[in-house]
Design a protein around this motif. Sequence first.
Motif, PDB file in Angstrom:
ATOM      1  N   VAL A  34       0.842  -1.211   0.000  1.00 34.23           N
ATOM      2  CA  VAL A  34       0.000   0.000   0.000  1.00 34.23           C
ATOM      3  C   VAL A  34       0.871   1.253   0.000  1.00 34.23           C
ATOM      4  O   VAL A  34       0.604   2.216  -0.734  1.00 34.23           O
ATOM      5  N   LYS A  35       1.941   1.260   0.801  1.00 36.92           N
ATOM      6  CA  LYS A  35       2.818   2.440   0.859  1.00 36.92           C
ATOM      7  C   LYS A  35       3.518   2.668  -0.480  1.00 36.92           C
ATOM      8  O   LYS A  35       3.649   3.809  -0.932  1.00 36.92           O
ATOM      9  N   PHE A  36       3.979   1.592  -1.108  1.00 40.60           N
ATOM     10  CA  PHE A  36       4.628   1.734  -2.416  1.00 40.60           C
ATOM     11  C   PHE A  36       3.655   2.373  -3.412  1.00 40.60           C
ATOM     12  O   PHE A  36       4.000   3.341  -4.108  1.00 40.60           O
ATOM     13  N   ASN A  37       2.447   1.819  -3.473  1.00 40.46           N
ATOM     14  CA  ASN A  37       1.460   2.349  -4.426  1.00 40.46           C
ATOM     15  C   ASN A  37       1.135   3.807  -4.142  1.00 40.46           C
ATOM     16  O   ASN A  37       1.007   4.623  -5.069  1.00 40.46           O
ATOM     17  N   ASN A  38       1.024   4.157  -2.869  1.00 39.87           N
ATOM     18  CA  ASN A  38       0.723   5.554  -2.512  1.00 39.87           C
ATOM     19  C   ASN A  38       1.902   6.479  -2.806  1.00 39.87           C
ATOM     20  O   ASN A  38       1.724   7.573  -3.358  1.00 39.87           O
ATOM     21  N   ASP A  39       3.111   6.043  -2.455  1.00 40.47           N
ATOM     22  CA  ASP A  39       4.299   6.885  -2.635  1.00 40.47           C
ATOM     23  C   ASP A  39       4.589   7.164  -4.103  1.00 40.47           C
ATOM     24  O   ASP A  39       5.064   8.250  -4.457  1.00 40.47           O
ATOM     25  N   TYR A  40       4.324   6.182  -4.947  1.00 39.69           N
ATOM     26  CA  TYR A  40       4.735   6.306  -6.348  1.00 39.69           C
ATOM     27  C   TYR A  40       3.548   6.359  -7.310  1.00 39.69           C
ATOM     28  O   TYR A  40       3.724   6.134  -8.514  1.00 39.69           O
ATOM     29  N   ASP A  41       2.380   6.706  -6.754  1.00 38.50           N
ATOM     30  CA  ASP A  41       1.177   6.867  -7.579  1.00 38.50           C
ATOM     31  C   ASP A  41       1.043   5.693  -8.546  1.00 38.50           C
ATOM     32  O   ASP A  41       0.940   5.861  -9.758  1.00 38.50           O
ATOM     33  N   SER A  42       1.068   4.508  -7.960  1.00 40.78           N
ATOM     34  CA  SER A  42       1.126   3.267  -8.748  1.00 40.78           C
ATOM     35  C   SER A  42       0.037   2.314  -8.279  1.00 40.78           C
ATOM     36  O   SER A  42      -0.556   2.485  -7.209  1.00 40.78           O
ATOM     37  N   ASP A  43      -0.215   1.304  -9.084  1.00 41.45           N
ATOM     38  CA  ASP A  43      -1.135   0.254  -8.653  1.00 41.45           C
ATOM     39  C   ASP A  43      -0.543  -1.130  -8.911  1.00 41.45           C
ATOM     40  O   ASP A  43      -1.256  -2.126  -8.976  1.00 41.45           O
ATOM     41  N   ILE A  44       0.799  -1.191  -9.038  1.00 41.19           N
ATOM     42  CA  ILE A  44       1.410  -2.464  -9.431  1.00 41.19           C
ATOM     43  C   ILE A  44       1.508  -3.462  -8.282  1.00 41.19           C
ATOM     44  O   ILE A  44       1.525  -4.668  -8.513  1.00 41.19           O
TER      45      ILE A  44
END
Length: 331
Positions: A159-169
Amino acid sequence: MRVVSGIQPTGGLHLGNLLGAILRWVRMQDECECLFFLADLHAITIDVEPAQLRANVREMAAALIASGIDPAKSTLFAQSQVPAHAELAWLLQCVARVGWLNRMTQFKDKSGKNREGVSVGLYTYPVLQAADVLLYQATHVPVGEDQKQHIELIRDIAVKFNNDYDSDIMVPPEPFIGGGVAARVMSLRDGSMKMSKSDPSEQSRIHLTDSDDAIAQKIRKAKTDPEPLPEDPALLASRPEARNLVGIMAAVTGESEAAVLQRFAGQGFGAFKPALTEALVALLGPLRKRLEELRRDEAAIDSFLAQGAQRATALAAPFVDEAYRAMGLRH
């Protein structure tokens, strides 16, 4: 549905490993897409001889295949043969927070009083676990009670990765409850302790390679109590050794504990133990024979692992590329 799970190649698989995890993996193969890996990168977080580690990887692969993991159905590979695991682990270490890792109870348990002297890898072990799962966009991870905290951490990192990098991967995985119930197998000498290869007593565990005579001898000497078996499983709550043997019988035969007790209610262990021995020999005999055949063909084991690594790499490499791009490391 895609499931990912790993097991450390420590050598010496026992009945607890088989009933607690491996046979559940075997059943999963018919329910979903499965990737199973030998976690040799995790194994080097503590001291291990390189030659011993290589031998353990091959032995564990042979044991998994002998137990019913089909390399044609599932992707079976050694973790270190897919470089994307280590690559993604570093990227995720830059996302995970120290506070999260400080709360992980397994590090406290494994490091003991020598916390300053253990490897950094043992501390960041859960981040590599997150990479193992997120790398394949696994939807589910089979876990026991002691691993639920790790699934929560994997979800937090995703969740943090997706939020930090505006991603959904990153796909936050769910705990997997398929594959049937995994048995919790305890020591044959102490019903309050899990069956473990680290126990100094050989009588505490049944190895997958034990002969029929060795199995019979260990069950005959297994700790019990003098009371007859009840009809109600709840009445075994204060009888850990009796509950353990009944649980093993249920797991081996595919019955419920209640069904096992219906057969043996009112009888003592003089009647129960020979029946349990017979059931264990029927399960482990063919497995042991297949394992011995596989051990003699190291080239076949290496080929299975190489094919699995190739399939895993085909899934993993493009995903790592996406992660690099999301973080601004590639155009």
